[in-house]
Write a protein that holds these residues in place. Structure first.
Motif, PDB file in Angstrom:
ATOM      1  N   GLY A   1       0.785  -1.225   0.000  1.00 32.33           N
ATOM      2  CA  GLY A   1       0.000   0.000   0.000  1.00 32.33           C
ATOM      3  C   GLY A   1       0.814   1.271   0.000  1.00 32.33           C
ATOM      4  N   ILE A   2       2.142   1.177   0.173  1.00 27.51           N
ATOM      5  CA  ILE A   2       3.001   2.359   0.223  1.00 27.51           C
ATOM      6  C   ILE A   2       3.804   2.452  -1.071  1.00 27.51           C
ATOM      7  CG2 ILE A   2       4.864   3.527   1.477  1.00 27.51           C
ATOM      8  CD1 ILE A   2       2.221   3.291   3.013  1.00 27.51           C
TER       9      ILE A   2
ATOM     10  N   ASP B   1      -2.625  -1.851  -6.694  1.00 25.10           N
ATOM     11  CA  ASP B   1      -3.983  -1.642  -7.198  1.00 25.10           C
ATOM     12  C   ASP B   1      -4.663  -2.991  -7.406  1.00 25.10           C
ATOM     13  OD1 ASP B   1      -6.320  -0.996  -8.488  1.00 25.10           O
ATOM     14  OD2 ASP B   1      -5.358  -0.053 -10.228  1.00 25.10           O
ATOM     15  N   PRO B   2      -5.707  -3.318  -6.618  1.00 31.96           N
ATOM     16  CA  PRO B   2      -6.364  -4.624  -6.781  1.00 31.96           C
ATOM     17  C   PRO B   2      -6.874  -4.863  -8.191  1.00 31.96           C
ATOM     18  CG  PRO B   2      -7.098  -3.546  -4.761  1.00 31.96           C
ATOM     19  CD  PRO B   2      -6.295  -2.525  -5.528  1.00 31.96           C
TER      20      PRO B   2
ATOM     21  N   HIS C   1      -4.356  -6.651 -10.341  1.00 27.88           N
ATOM     22  CA  HIS C   1      -3.885  -7.985  -9.967  1.00 27.88           C
ATOM     23  C   HIS C   1      -4.225  -9.002 -11.057  1.00 27.88           C
ATOM     24  CE1 HIS C   1      -3.685  -7.048  -5.357  1.00 27.88           C
ATOM     25  NE2 HIS C   1      -2.912  -6.280  -6.090  1.00 27.88           N
ATOM     26  N   ILE C   2      -3.325  -9.932 -11.267  1.00 32.94           N
ATOM     27  CA  ILE C   2      -3.442 -10.911 -12.343  1.00 32.94           C
ATOM     28  C   ILE C   2      -3.930 -12.237 -11.794  1.00 32.94           C
ATOM     29  CG2 ILE C   2      -2.116 -12.226 -14.067  1.00 32.94           C
ATOM     30  CD1 ILE C   2      -0.238  -9.803 -14.245  1.00 32.94           C
ATOM     31  N   ASP C   3      -4.834 -12.885 -12.515  1.00 36.10           N
ATOM     32  CA  ASP C   3      -5.330 -14.207 -12.137  1.00 36.10           C
ATOM     33  C   ASP C   3      -4.183 -15.203 -12.254  1.00 36.10           C
ATOM     34  OD1 ASP C   3      -6.534 -16.663 -11.873  1.00 36.10           O
ATOM     35  OD2 ASP C   3      -8.154 -16.262 -13.299  1.00 36.10           O
ATOM     36  N   ARG C   4      -3.892 -15.911 -11.161  1.00 30.79           N
ATOM     37  CA  ARG C   4      -2.780 -16.874 -11.168  1.00 30.79           C
ATOM     38  C   ARG C   4      -2.923 -17.902 -12.265  1.00 30.79           C
ATOM     39  NH1 ARG C   4       0.870 -19.144 -12.059  1.00 30.79           N
ATOM     40  NH2 ARG C   4       2.509 -20.083 -10.798  1.00 30.79           N
ATOM     41  N   GLN C   5      -4.124 -18.236 -12.645  1.00 30.97           N
ATOM     42  CA  GLN C   5      -4.344 -19.269 -13.654  1.00 30.97           C
ATOM     43  C   GLN C   5      -3.875 -18.859 -15.043  1.00 30.97           C
ATOM     44  OE1 GLN C   5      -5.362 -22.292 -12.606  1.00 30.97           O
ATOM     45  NE2 GLN C   5      -5.281 -21.329 -10.586  1.00 30.97           N
ATOM     46  N   THR C   6      -3.591 -17.585 -15.237  1.00 27.72           N
ATOM     47  CA  THR C   6      -3.147 -17.127 -16.557  1.00 27.72           C
ATOM     48  C   THR C   6      -1.659 -17.350 -16.789  1.00 27.72           C
ATOM     49  OG1 THR C   6      -2.692 -14.860 -15.797  1.00 27.72           O
ATOM     50  CG2 THR C   6      -4.951 -15.347 -16.548  1.00 27.72           C
TER      51      THR C   6
END
Length: 206
Positions: free
Chosen positions: A107-108, A163-164, A167-172
């Protein structure tokens, strides 16, 4: 690529980028200044960089916030937790004690950079200070600080790191098992590796 498109001297490099801004000079200190101490205490994650005969190495280090202990304003203590036993960074430190740390705080935007030298300690009383989940680390790095400064938030902002929505889907991405199966030419059962991994991580975290 022509010679004209490559920078090969410090003079050309400085001419390209221009002078160092005054804030970038004043922020560098040779010890853990009180304004920098909170960043180390709040960081649950750091990247450790080392160099040695086999080359360069960077390795992630993480634990609850404050896991890098501030012994005094010129000394840090970093426990070495359970890993894969490659011990690349430790091999490097034995040969060349120079190290660098990059501290990140969720967050920082600003990060903290520490340069110095390290030695590997195995004193039992020292190890006992860093017990986690009933496990002591194999060793502790004592880092003698040579320079400390903060890095502005531009890189983190550009990356959208916290930034949520970014975030990338791990399955990709390829799973650990897929990577190992591919690189071992199917010598490792990737599916079995992936099935066992969550429990193995839980059982061997410390």
């Amino acid at each position: 690529m022509s010679q004209d498109t490559r920078i090969t001297t410090i003079e050309d490099l400085e001419a390209l980028y221009g002078p160092i801004a005054a804030p970038s000079k004043v922020k560098v200190v040779d010890h853990i200044h009180p304004v920098y101490r909170p960043f180390i205490e709040a960081a649950p994650f750091a990247v450790l960089a080392t160099t040695g005969p086999a080359g360069l190495d960077t390795t992630p280090r993480g634990d609850p916030a404050g896991f890098v202990h501030i012994e005094d304003d010129r000394t840090l203590l970093l426990p070495d937790r359970r890993g894969n036993n490659r011990i690349d960074s430790l091999r490097n430190i034995v040969a060349d004690p120079r190290v660098a740390l990059l501290f990140l705080i969720p967050g920082i935007g600003e990060t903290l950079r520490v340069n110095g030298t390290a030695e590997i300690l195995v004193d039992p009383d020292l190890l006992d200070r860093f017990v986690m989940a009933g496990q002591v680390p194999k060793s502790v790095l004592r880092i003698t600080v040579g320079g400390v400064f903060f890095q502005c938030s531009r890189a983190v902002i550009r990356a959208g790191l916290w930034d949520p929505d970014a975030h990338i889907d791990r399955q990709t991405l390829p799973s650990p098992g897929t990577i190992l199966r591919t690189l071992s030419a199917a010598g490792i059962d990737g599916d079995a590796y992936d099935r066992a991994l969550p429990q193995r991580l839980a059982d061997t975290l410390y």
